[in-house]
Structures are given as C-alpha cells and as structure tokens.
Write a protein that holds these residues in place. Structure first.
Motif, PDB file in Angstrom:
ATOM      1  N   GLU A  50      -7.871  16.859  10.787  1.00 22.29           N
ATOM      2  CA  GLU A  50      -6.864  16.995   9.778  1.00 22.29           C
ATOM      3  C   GLU A  50      -5.451  16.874  10.467  1.00 22.29           C
ATOM      4  OE1 GLU A  50      -6.941  21.137   8.088  1.00 22.29           O
ATOM      5  OE2 GLU A  50      -8.961  20.835   7.817  1.00 22.29           O
ATOM      6  N   TYR A  51      -5.163  17.136  11.751  1.00 20.09           N
ATOM      7  CA  TYR A  51      -3.719  17.060  12.190  1.00 20.09           C
ATOM      8  C   TYR A  51      -3.990  16.775  13.941  1.00 20.09           C
ATOM      9  CZ  TYR A  51       0.624  18.703  14.194  1.00 20.09           C
ATOM     10  OH  TYR A  51       1.659  18.849  15.002  1.00 20.09           O
ATOM     11  N   ILE A  52      -3.113  15.998  14.494  1.00 19.72           N
ATOM     12  CA  ILE A  52      -3.050  15.731  15.948  1.00 19.72           C
ATOM     13  C   ILE A  52      -1.790  15.967  16.414  1.00 19.72           C
ATOM     14  CG2 ILE A  52      -3.065  13.510  15.755  1.00 19.72           C
ATOM     15  CD1 ILE A  52      -4.915  13.239  18.133  1.00 19.72           C
ATOM     16  N   SER A  53      -1.486  16.624  17.535  1.00 28.16           N
ATOM     17  CA  SER A  53       0.008  16.845  18.163  1.00 28.16           C
ATOM     18  C   SER A  53      -0.192  15.973  19.227  1.00 28.16           C
ATOM     19  CB  SER A  53      -0.056  18.254  18.362  1.00 28.16           C
ATOM     20  OG  SER A  53      -0.550  18.527  19.444  1.00 28.16           O
ATOM     21  N   SER A  54       0.914  15.905  20.075  1.00 25.05           N
ATOM     22  CA  SER A  54       1.001  15.268  21.341  1.00 25.05           C
ATOM     23  C   SER A  54      -0.141  15.808  22.183  1.00 25.05           C
ATOM     24  CB  SER A  54       2.328  15.236  22.019  1.00 25.05           C
ATOM     25  OG  SER A  54       2.764  16.765  22.336  1.00 25.05           O
ATOM     26  N   ALA A  55      -0.326  17.073  22.260  1.00 26.25           N
ATOM     27  CA  ALA A  55      -1.298  17.625  23.180  1.00 26.25           C
ATOM     28  C   ALA A  55      -2.725  17.017  22.920  1.00 26.25           C
ATOM     29  CB  ALA A  55      -1.143  19.234  22.765  1.00 26.25           C
ATOM     30  N   GLY A  56      -2.966  16.926  21.499  1.00 19.75           N
ATOM     31  CA  GLY A  56      -4.313  16.277  21.363  1.00 19.75           C
ATOM     32  C   GLY A  56      -4.186  14.848  21.898  1.00 19.75           C
ATOM     33  N   LEU A  57      -3.149  14.135  21.932  1.00 17.75           N
ATOM     34  CA  LEU A  57      -3.201  12.696  22.193  1.00 17.75           C
ATOM     35  C   LEU A  57      -3.397  12.688  23.787  1.00 17.75           C
ATOM     36  CD1 LEU A  57      -0.015  11.466  20.221  1.00 17.75           C
ATOM     37  CD2 LEU A  57      -2.469  10.822  19.825  1.00 17.75           C
ATOM     38  N   ASN A  74     -13.816   6.990  12.050  1.00 12.29           N
ATOM     39  CA  ASN A  74     -13.383   7.824  10.862  1.00 12.29           C
ATOM     40  C   ASN A  74     -12.063   8.499  10.979  1.00 12.29           C
ATOM     41  OD1 ASN A  74     -16.156   7.390  10.009  1.00 12.29           O
ATOM     42  ND2 ASN A  74     -16.890   8.695  11.336  1.00 12.29           N
ATOM     43  N   VAL A  75     -11.070   7.513  11.158  1.00 12.08           N
ATOM     44  CA  VAL A  75      -9.671   8.222  11.214  1.00 12.08           C
ATOM     45  C   VAL A  75      -9.073   8.100   9.783  1.00 12.08           C
ATOM     46  CG1 VAL A  75      -7.250   7.829  12.354  1.00 12.08           C
ATOM     47  CG2 VAL A  75      -9.701   7.353  13.690  1.00 12.08           C
ATOM     48  N   SER A  76      -8.420   9.185   9.443  1.00  6.21           N
ATOM     49  CA  SER A  76      -7.759   9.375   8.102  1.00  6.21           C
ATOM     50  C   SER A  76      -6.427   8.454   8.361  1.00  6.21           C
ATOM     51  CB  SER A  76      -7.461  10.787   7.584  1.00  6.21           C
ATOM     52  OG  SER A  76      -6.428  11.152   8.784  1.00  6.21           O
ATOM     53  N   ALA A  77      -5.754   8.211   7.014  1.00  7.19           N
ATOM     54  CA  ALA A  77      -4.600   7.358   7.163  1.00  7.19           C
ATOM     55  C   ALA A  77      -3.553   8.160   7.999  1.00  7.19           C
ATOM     56  CB  ALA A  77      -4.110   7.202   5.559  1.00  7.19           C
ATOM     57  N   PHE A  83      -1.250   7.250  15.409  1.00  5.88           N
ATOM     58  CA  PHE A  83      -1.797   6.462  16.338  1.00  5.88           C
ATOM     59  C   PHE A  83      -1.063   4.974  16.503  1.00  5.88           C
ATOM     60  CE2 PHE A  83      -6.392   7.943  16.192  1.00  5.88           C
ATOM     61  CZ  PHE A  83      -6.084   8.850  17.356  1.00  5.88           C
ATOM     62  N   ARG A  84      -0.707   4.849  15.350  1.00  6.90           N
ATOM     63  CA  ARG A  84       0.329   3.451  15.221  1.00  6.90           C
ATOM     64  C   ARG A  84       1.767   3.934  15.688  1.00  6.90           C
ATOM     65  NH1 ARG A  84      -1.773   2.825   9.671  1.00  6.90           N
ATOM     66  NH2 ARG A  84      -3.536   1.239   9.812  1.00  6.90           N
ATOM     67  N   MET A  85       2.437   5.069  15.469  1.00  9.28           N
ATOM     68  CA  MET A  85       3.592   5.216  15.820  1.00  9.28           C
ATOM     69  C   MET A  85       3.699   5.369  17.160  1.00  9.28           C
ATOM     70  SD  MET A  85       5.423   7.985  13.244  1.00  9.28           S
ATOM     71  CE  MET A  85       3.798   9.167  13.104  1.00  9.28           C
ATOM     72  N   THR A  86       2.473   5.893  18.081  1.00 13.17           N
ATOM     73  CA  THR A  86       2.557   6.078  19.471  1.00 13.17           C
ATOM     74  C   THR A  86       1.866   4.765  20.280  1.00 13.17           C
ATOM     75  OG1 THR A  86       0.463   7.070  19.228  1.00 13.17           O
ATOM     76  CG2 THR A  86       2.314   8.513  19.225  1.00 13.17           C
ATOM     77  N   GLY A  87       1.590   3.609  19.609  1.00 10.97           N
ATOM     78  CA  GLY A  87       0.731   2.596  20.192  1.00 10.97           C
ATOM     79  C   GLY A  87      -0.449   2.607  20.389  1.00 10.97           C
ATOM     80  N   PHE A  88      -0.989   3.911  20.304  1.00 10.36           N
ATOM     81  CA  PHE A  88      -2.431   4.056  20.677  1.00 10.36           C
ATOM     82  C   PHE A  88      -3.511   3.054  19.921  1.00 10.36           C
ATOM     83  CE2 PHE A  88      -3.430   8.503  22.606  1.00 10.36           C
ATOM     84  CZ  PHE A  88      -1.969   8.528  23.007  1.00 10.36           C
ATOM     85  N   LYS A  90      -2.916  -0.028  19.708  1.00 11.41           N
ATOM     86  CA  LYS A  90      -2.841  -1.403  20.242  1.00 11.41           C
ATOM     87  C   LYS A  90      -3.715  -1.204  21.684  1.00 11.41           C
ATOM     88  CE  LYS A  90       1.148  -3.155  18.342  1.00 11.41           C
ATOM     89  NZ  LYS A  90       0.786  -2.940  17.134  1.00 11.41           N
ATOM     90  N   ARG A  91      -3.983  -0.026  22.111  1.00 13.23           N
ATOM     91  CA  ARG A  91      -4.669   0.344  23.491  1.00 13.23           C
ATOM     92  C   ARG A  91      -6.106   0.764  23.372  1.00 13.23           C
ATOM     93  NH1 ARG A  91      -2.008  -1.470  27.865  1.00 13.23           N
ATOM     94  NH2 ARG A  91       0.376  -1.244  27.327  1.00 13.23           N
ATOM     95  N   LEU A  92      -6.522   1.400  22.226  1.00 13.68           N
ATOM     96  CA  LEU A  92      -7.699   2.037  22.073  1.00 13.68           C
ATOM     97  C   LEU A  92      -8.532   1.482  20.875  1.00 13.68           C
ATOM     98  CD1 LEU A  92      -6.636   5.906  21.919  1.00 13.68           C
ATOM     99  CD2 LEU A  92      -7.549   4.549  23.998  1.00 13.68           C
ATOM    100  N   ASP A  93      -9.831   1.378  20.769  1.00 17.26           N
ATOM    101  CA  ASP A  93     -10.860   0.966  20.027  1.00 17.26           C
ATOM    102  C   ASP A  93     -10.889   2.100  18.799  1.00 17.26           C
ATOM    103  OD1 ASP A  93     -13.123   0.088  18.356  1.00 17.26           O
ATOM    104  OD2 ASP A  93     -14.284   0.048  20.275  1.00 17.26           O
ATOM    105  N   ILE A  94     -10.090   1.704  17.699  1.00 18.28           N
ATOM    106  CA  ILE A  94     -10.052   2.722  16.575  1.00 18.28           C
ATOM    107  C   ILE A  94     -10.900   2.073  15.406  1.00 18.28           C
ATOM    108  CG2 ILE A  94      -8.665   3.961  15.130  1.00 18.28           C
ATOM    109  CD1 ILE A  94      -6.676   3.906  17.354  1.00 18.28           C
ATOM    110  N   ARG A  95     -11.762   2.552  14.915  1.00 11.33           N
ATOM    111  CA  ARG A  95     -12.575   2.146  13.895  1.00 11.33           C
ATOM    112  C   ARG A  95     -12.435   2.936  12.633  1.00 11.33           C
ATOM    113  NH1 ARG A  95     -17.703   0.230  17.081  1.00 11.33           N
ATOM    114  NH2 ARG A  95     -16.517  -0.881  18.763  1.00 11.33           N
TER     115      ARG A  95
END
Length: 95
Positions: A50-57, A74-77, A83-88, A90-95
């Motif tokens: 439901e939520y991710i913070s910088s600690a989760g990142l 299965n990433v929610s919008a 992930f987009r704001m942090t650039g993740f 571009k680096r990770l395989d997100i489906r």
C-alpha cells in the motif's frame, strides 16, 4: 505488514502486504537474509503493498545487490510513481 516467502528451486518470491516504511522495512531485510545462498533470483510481489518509504527503497537496493536477478511485480500506480520519481524504474526490472 505481512511477508510471505515462497521458494522454488533457486527462485524465491517475497510477497509484501501492507506498508513498507521505517518501522516495517527491517522485516523485508530479514526475510531476504533468511534466503538460502543458493537463491539466484528474487521476485518481490507488491500486489498488496500500500505504501513505500525511503527505508523500504533502501531494503530493495540491499536485496538487488545481494542476488543475481531481482524482479518487482504487481506494482500499483501509486508505488510506480515513487519508483519513477526516484529513478528505480530505470534500474530495476519492474513488471
């Protein structure tokens, strides 16, 4: 937060349910560290995240550095926006 691990050979799926923040992110780190050294690929299933913070990142980065292959599924919008704001994205395989 609830974490469920499923291992199939050299692949593991870690499903996260709830919030991944300062209080709960150590649980994700612990779940990843408990995996056998034989695990080559890890899938993080975020269908119930439901939520991710910088600690989760930070925990995601630590897992990424410790395995040969990391996929996030299965990433929610809302989580994808982070992930987009942090650039993740571009680096990770997100489906």
């Amino acid at each position: 937060m609830k974490i469920t691990k499923t291992v199939n050979g050299s692949n593991a799926v870690i499903a996260v349910d709830g919030w991944l923040d300062t209080q709960t992110s150590p649980q994700l780190g612990a779940a990843a560290q408990e995996l056998s050294p034989d695990i080559e690929s890890v899938e993080l299933d975020f269908s119930k995240l439901e939520y991710i913070s910088s600690a989760g990142l930070r925990q995601i980065v630590a897992i990424y550095k410790s395995v040969n292959s990391l996929t996030i599924t299965n990433v929610s919008a809302e989580i994808m926006d982070v992930f987009r704001m942090t650039g993740f994205d571009k680096r990770l395989d997100i489906r």
